[in-house]
Design a protein around this motif. Structure first.
Motif, mmCIF file in Angstrom:
data_model
loop_
_atom_site.group_PDB
_atom_site.id
_atom_site.type_symbol
_atom_site.label_atom_id
_atom_site.label_comp_id
_atom_site.label_asym_id
_atom_site.label_seq_id
_atom_site.Cartn_x
_atom_site.Cartn_y
_atom_site.Cartn_z
ATOM 1 N N PHE A 188 1.278 -1.207 -0.004
ATOM 2 C CA PHE A 188 0.168 0.225 -0.011
ATOM 3 C C PHE A 188 0.799 1.263 -0.338
ATOM 4 O O PHE A 188 0.670 2.549 -0.835
ATOM 5 N N GLN A 189 1.919 1.494 0.751
ATOM 6 C CA GLN A 189 2.233 2.886 1.096
ATOM 7 C C GLN A 189 3.657 2.190 -0.229
ATOM 8 O O GLN A 189 3.827 3.682 -0.784
ATOM 9 N N PRO A 190 4.693 1.940 0.488
ATOM 10 C CA PRO A 190 5.489 1.582 -0.987
ATOM 11 C C PRO A 190 5.264 1.724 -2.512
ATOM 12 O O PRO A 190 5.203 2.404 -3.243
ATOM 13 N N LEU A 191 4.451 0.569 -3.101
ATOM 14 C CA LEU A 191 4.137 1.168 -4.381
ATOM 15 C C LEU A 191 2.716 2.420 -5.031
ATOM 16 O O LEU A 191 2.409 2.608 -5.761
ATOM 17 N N GLY A 192 2.567 2.666 -3.645
ATOM 18 C CA GLY A 192 0.977 3.808 -3.451
ATOM 19 C C GLY A 192 -0.488 3.605 -4.251
ATOM 20 O O GLY A 192 -0.377 2.553 -4.697
ATOM 21 N N ASP A 216 -9.784 15.662 0.664
ATOM 22 C CA ASP A 216 -8.820 16.149 1.503
ATOM 23 C C ASP A 216 -8.203 15.430 2.324
ATOM 24 O O ASP A 216 -7.874 15.082 3.588
ATOM 25 N N LEU A 217 -8.368 13.900 1.507
ATOM 26 C CA LEU A 217 -7.699 12.869 2.375
ATOM 27 C C LEU A 217 -6.487 11.996 2.105
ATOM 28 O O LEU A 217 -5.923 12.394 1.625
ATOM 29 N N ASN A 218 -5.766 11.698 2.771
ATOM 30 C CA ASN A 218 -4.516 10.873 3.111
ATOM 31 C C ASN A 218 -3.937 9.833 2.336
ATOM 32 O O ASN A 218 -4.412 8.817 3.281
ATOM 33 N N LEU A 219 -3.572 10.086 1.342
ATOM 34 C CA LEU A 219 -3.190 8.148 0.568
ATOM 35 C C LEU A 219 -1.739 8.367 -0.041
ATOM 36 O O LEU A 219 -1.234 9.643 -0.775
ATOM 37 N N PRO A 220 -1.537 7.428 0.087
ATOM 38 C CA PRO A 220 0.055 7.393 -0.402
ATOM 39 C C PRO A 220 -0.005 7.274 -1.605
ATOM 40 O O PRO A 220 -0.445 6.689 -2.512
ATOM 41 N N ALA A 221 1.023 8.147 -2.596
ATOM 42 C CA ALA A 221 1.430 8.603 -4.079
ATOM 43 C C ALA A 221 2.275 7.312 -4.364
ATOM 44 O O ALA A 221 2.110 6.938 -5.537
ATOM 45 N N THR A 246 4.935 9.341 -8.225
ATOM 46 C CA THR A 246 5.539 10.691 -7.847
ATOM 47 C C THR A 246 4.544 12.324 -7.902
ATOM 48 O O THR A 246 4.745 13.047 -7.209
ATOM 49 N N ILE A 247 4.529 11.894 -8.862
ATOM 50 C CA ILE A 247 4.292 12.972 -9.944
ATOM 51 C C ILE A 247 2.969 13.554 -9.441
ATOM 52 O O ILE A 247 2.268 14.909 -9.096
ATOM 53 N N PHE A 248 2.047 12.162 -8.691
ATOM 54 C CA PHE A 248 1.140 12.479 -8.348
ATOM 55 C C PHE A 248 0.491 13.137 -7.230
ATOM 56 O O PHE A 248 -0.383 13.464 -5.722
ATOM 57 N N ARG A 249 1.653 13.148 -6.369
ATOM 58 C CA ARG A 249 1.656 13.662 -5.102
ATOM 59 C C ARG A 249 1.414 15.206 -4.940
ATOM 60 O O ARG A 249 1.591 16.083 -5.872
#
Lengths: 146, 507
Positions: free
Chosen positions: A87-91, A134-139, A143-146
């Motif tokens: 979830f976190q590393p891959l986004g 406005d929720l926090n999800l991992p990109a 990284t371009i979507f961050r």
């Protein structure tokens, strides 16, 4: 039998819990008469007879699931842990896409609808949650979507 | 009386604020949608949407209004899958299927849906009105409760839980203790001693409430859906043009009223929610009916009674939650946990200290009920479409919602493993016929129970007799004994009578 196995495991945990409550938990300074150890002791002492009762009088003999169902459930659990791991590393987008593909295909979806669904949930879900709500999800790697 | 009216007036001021009004409607709408999903009941719906609602960063009163709307909406939505699919979303909806589904099969689906919407509306409104009077009265009484009285109240709550919920009282009690044990993990606030953390930093502060809720309800539900080999589309009955008439309503008016009264008062009892209320209302109606032969084959009374009762109990369950801080059902336990997340402690003082939350919530329930009736009568066809979402897509969607919810709140990937593990645990509990609601009640009440016990003994200097000195606590202990003893005695009497009459009397 199923009940007994589960209750047996639960009994071991409860005994461990109670033993810890009686031996390990101890406050160096304590201002109230009970301290941190009494409450877990009470819980353990109440829990063990309840578990013994279930052991003595089980009411679920077996879970009655065929082997195929067990395999499907095992696959689901593996997928969930993999999803959690990635979830976190891959986004969110990629992990969700992979997870939705795997699970919906396992549940019998056809390839094209599954592709559309998974991509939709991944991409629409990400932008809906991060931009609109406005929720926090991992990109992740995207990284371009961050 | 004056206090109630002025309270309500200030509550409506909060609830009619355009943003909050929008949230009531959005919550009702989302709740009905998620409640209509096959197999997902109010408790799962609220559990799945709770972290997302929390993550949105609204003010506490707005967030709780949204959640209450979802809860209410899900109660309404649940009846759609019960009637059209014969798949109850949760234990409380089982009774709705008994006569609701036969009505739909007899070609009266539209009538069954509209009748149940009206019954739900009356039950819900009735209980909100009673709640506006009972709540403040109970709160002003409970303000004088001492810590030892609270201990007695908890004992009563768990006694009524064990005796009235689930099939096996020992398993229900054990489930509640599991919840209490889970709550004891983490640093003890009084002394700073870590308990059962085994040096794992992620649980030093205790297991997060959201994690437990999502794990035990959302994820366990997901595993359950996969176990059922949930693939393809379930066969739903068509909604026809039949509609409830005034004559029908006149026929069931006493049924609805009885159901509402039963539902409200059973809802107030701590721990017992919609499932017990609807079962009792259905049983009462069947016994009271002069001609009960049609029950189970599509009798309108058999549909109206449990529907009125289960919505009335939703309001009733809010009373102890708001006034005592003791939730009346599994779902209100989740709402209570949600309030705690916002650092709002429900209890007798809330009506004075945070009136905007207490009264705003009550006022929003008035509005929600009306809104639900209005959106449910014409839009029922739209909600029924939810039933046809292919299961192979619905199932992954639940997992994704759960992950979004948990991750967006603390952004700790460790929680994602925790919800999966708790989901497996919850699924096993469910398979072995433990009810899950007691676990969450135990988890929510754990801290409160321990704190009050320790405070009581601090006051007495370690003398345990303080627990039975005040009149309030003695009455509560007697009530706890009664609630355990009465069902046993009644059950035995009924069995004896049945044996006297015929050896094979139907139960």
């Amino acid at each position: 039998m199923a009940d007994r196995i589960f209750a047996g495991v639960l009994l071991l945990v409860a005994i461990g819990y109670t033993v810890i409550a009686f031996t390990v938990i101890h406050a160096p300074f304590q201002y109230d008469p009970l301290g941190p150890e009494s409450w877990p002791r009470i819980l353990g002492v109440v829990a063990i007879p309840c578990i013994l009762f279930v052991l003595a009088k089980p009411d679920v003999a077996r879970l009655g699931l065929p082997g195929k169902t067990w395999r499907r459930l095992a696959a689901l659990i593996v997928m969930l842990f993999a999803y959690a791991y990635l979830f976190q590393p891959l986004g969110f987008i990629l992990a969700t896409f992979a997870f939705c593909m795997a699970l919906s295909l396992m549940l019998g979806a056809r390839l094209v609808p599954a592709l559309a669904f998974s991509a939709g949930i991944g991409i629409v879900g990400y932008f809906l949650c991060t931009k609109l709500l406005d929720l926090n999800l991992p990109a992740g790697v995207l990284t371009i979507f961050r | 009386m004056d206090a109630v009216l002025s309270g309500l007036a200030s509550g409506f001021e909060v609830a009619l604020d355009p943003f909050n009004l929008f949230l009531v409607l959005a919550g009702c709408f989302a709740g009905t949608l998620i409640g209509a999903l096959p197999g997902i009941g109010p408790i799962n719906g609220v559990a799945i949407l709770l972290p997302i609602a929390y993550g949105l960063g609204f003010k506490p009163e707005s967030a709780i209004i949204l959640l209450a709307g979802i809860y209410y909406g899900a109660e309404y939505g649940g009846r759609i899958s019960s009637i059209l699919l014969n798949v109850p979303g949760d234990a409380g909806a089982v009774m709705t299927t008994l006569d609701g589904n036969p009505m739909a099969r007899n070609g009266e689906a539209g009538k069954a849906l509209s009748l149940s919407a009206v019954a739900s509306f009356i039950g819900g409104s009735f209980s909100v009105i009673l709640m506006s009077f009972f709540g403040p009265a109970l709160a002003s009484y409970a303000i004088h409760f001492s810590p030892s009285d609270y201990v007695a109240l908890m004992v009563f709550a768990f006694a009524s839980l064990a005796s009235l919920v689930g099939s096996n009282p020992v398993k229900t009690l054990l489930a509640a203790i599991i919840g209490l044990m889970l709550a004891s993990i983490g640093i003890d606030a009084n002394t700073g001693v870590a308990r059962y953390t085994f040096g794992i930093p992620d649980i030093l502060a205790g297991i997060d409430f959201l994690v437990v809720v999502i794990g035990l309800f959302g994820m366990a539900e997901l595993i359950h859906l996969v176990e059922q080999q949930a693939a393809g589309t379930l066969k739903t009955l068509k909604i026809d043009k039949s509609f409830v008439t005034l004559k029908d309503l006149a026929f069931v008016k006493w049924t609805i009223l009885r159901g509402s009264v039963i539902g409200f008062f059973i809802g107030i009892l701590p721990g017992t929610g919609a499932s017990v209320a609807s079962a009792v209302a259905y049983g009462t109606e069947k016994r009271a009916a002069r001609d009960s032969s049609k029950f189970g084959e599509g009798d309108m009374r058999g549909l109206a009674a449990p529907e009125a009762a289960n919505n009335a109990s939703a309001g009733g369950a809010m009373v102890p939650m708001l006034t005592l801080g003791i939730p009346g059902s599994g779902t209100t336990a989740i709402l209570l946990g949600a309030l705690l997340l916002f650092n709002v402690t429900p209890g007798p003082l809330m009506f004075q200290q945070r009136p905007e939350i207490a009264w705003g919530l009550i006022a929003s329930m008035y509005i929600g009920n009306v809104a639900l009736l209005i959106i449910n009568l014409p839009l029922v066809g739209l909600f029924a479409r939810m039933l046809t979402i292919p299961q192979q897509f619905l199932t992954p969607l639940i997992a994704v919602l759960a992950f979004i919810g948990v991750y967006s709140v603390v952004s700790n990937p460790h929680d994602l493993y925790m919800i999966t593990a708790l989901g497996v645990f919850g699924w096993f509990l469910r398979k072995l016929q433990f009810s899950l609601a007691p676990v969450i009640l135990g988890f929510v009440l754990g801290g409160l129970f321990e704190d009050n016990l320790r405070r009581a003994l601090s006051i007495s200097g370690g003398d345990w007799t303080i627990l039975v000195t005040s009149m309030n606590s003695i009455i509560l202990y007697v009530l706890a004994l009664l609630v355990v003893a009465v069902p046993i005695v009644v059950g035995r009497m009924r069995r004896n009578r049945a044996e006297d009459q015929s050896p094979e009397a139907p139960a």
